[in-house]
Write a protein that holds these residues in place. Sequence first.
Motif, PDB file in Angstrom:
ATOM      1  N   LYS A 121       1.370  -1.079   0.344  1.00  0.00           N
ATOM      2  CA  LYS A 121       0.393  -0.071   0.026  1.00  0.00           C
ATOM      3  C   LYS A 121       1.017   1.309   0.277  1.00  0.00           C
ATOM      4  O   LYS A 121       2.181   1.420   0.538  1.00  0.00           O
ATOM      5  N   GLN A 122       0.542   2.303  -0.939  1.00  0.00           N
ATOM      6  CA  GLN A 122       1.047   3.330  -1.297  1.00  0.00           C
ATOM      7  C   GLN A 122       1.848   3.715   0.365  1.00  0.00           C
ATOM      8  O   GLN A 122       2.305   4.531   0.548  1.00  0.00           O
ATOM      9  N   LYS A 125       4.508   1.516   2.184  1.00  0.00           N
ATOM     10  CA  LYS A 125       5.797   2.644   1.336  1.00  0.00           C
ATOM     11  C   LYS A 125       6.293   2.872   0.808  1.00  0.00           C
ATOM     12  O   LYS A 125       7.418   3.632   1.861  1.00  0.00           O
ATOM     13  N   THR A 126       5.609   4.748   1.301  1.00  0.00           N
ATOM     14  CA  THR A 126       6.319   5.672   1.073  1.00  0.00           C
ATOM     15  C   THR A 126       6.592   6.193   2.508  1.00  0.00           C
ATOM     16  O   THR A 126       7.715   6.365   2.791  1.00  0.00           O
ATOM     17  N   GLU A 330      -1.743  -4.165  -0.918  1.00  0.00           N
ATOM     18  CA  GLU A 330      -2.633  -4.358  -0.914  1.00  0.00           C
ATOM     19  C   GLU A 330      -3.991  -5.446  -1.669  1.00  0.00           C
ATOM     20  O   GLU A 330      -5.028  -4.853  -1.224  1.00  0.00           O
TER      21      GLU A 330
END
Length: 411
Positions: A121-122, A125-126, A330
């Motif tokens: 998921k973004q 990850k970020t 995700e």
Amino acid sequence: MRLYPFRMTQSLKDLVAGQSECLLRLSRHVSSHIGHNRNFVFSPLSFHAALSLVTPGAKGCTLDQLHTFLCPGSDPTSARTNLADVYSKVTCSALADGSKLGGPSLTRANGVWLDKSFKLKQLFKTTVSSVYKADVQSVDFLRKASCAVRQVNSWVENVTKGLIKDLIPPSSVNQSTVLALCNAIHFKGTWAQKFDQSTTVRDDFHLLDGTSVKVPFMSSEERQYISKYTDFSVLRLPYNQGRDLMRQFSMYIFLPSSKDGIRNLAEKLYSGPEFLNQHLPTRKIPVSKFLVPKFKISFEFEGSEVLKGLGVDLIFGGDRGEGGLSEKVETEPHVTNGLTVSNIFHKAFIEVNEEGTEAAAATAVSMLGCSPMIPQHENFVANHPFLYLIREDMTGVILFVGHVMNPAVDS
């Protein structure tokens, strides 16, 4: 270019104090439940960092429980930011490599390995990339588990300069493994005041069972940072700082006055940062007799039960924790009940000799789907079991802790 010491605001000092409370509590539990009868080395900082990597993908009660443990004293609304701040603004500064300026060599890294069937998921990850500077890699846990394990272990071995090998056992990874999170750290520092090898002597080190062993002791006639109390003494051995004014690393040895006093002293040392901070030596004094044994220790353990014993159990699943780590990936094609932590592996190594100290540690999280009186002269003779820790003094960040029960053996 002139470098200035790292500036600690009061809010950052409070965050480090909270982190230290967690690290010492964790160290006390591991020391007393796993390492109490043998030589012990542990990097609570590595364990803390690896567990911190779990938090960006947690939610609900699971996240609250992690924050309460990792960032004590923070309210729920600010815990996530505080945890990121103490890592990015303090820990990263304290653990920057100083070797080019004549200070200790220090390498640290975080890594994330994801099965190629999944997508992070973004937000997760970020966060792990920007805050924790983690290297994210894709592997095939499902079909090539042994190859994936070798990739993770090779990364750890490289970061730790070959000192930590085979962190993750091949048998611990299977087709249900989705994610592996790792932290690794390597430290190598020379003493600001090296010991002369020609003055190293063999003498008796007294064991808790009443026997003794002959081991090499480093000695010196130079003034030393020592503070003496009723039932223990503390020695500070600073590492060479060079031109690196941003950091000052030191080893501290806590020596009980009685030959069997290590357990009582450990309870005091691990009680919280207040005791530690109040008993650190600040001035050099002359020594009459000064002996510190050389030692080399390797230690490893699986930490799931450690965390459960400290009240951190929701990451391992169960009715209350189910789905609490679902904010990492995700899609979960062969996972029906969300992610859970299956194992937490930790290995650490330390060697202390006349030149200085080399130490390394690594932690891996695998996840499945589913005020003293100072005399004019003082003796400091560490000839019976004692505690030690390595600390960055400008920030107060604790890197390694441990105890020596028998310097004649390395585990």
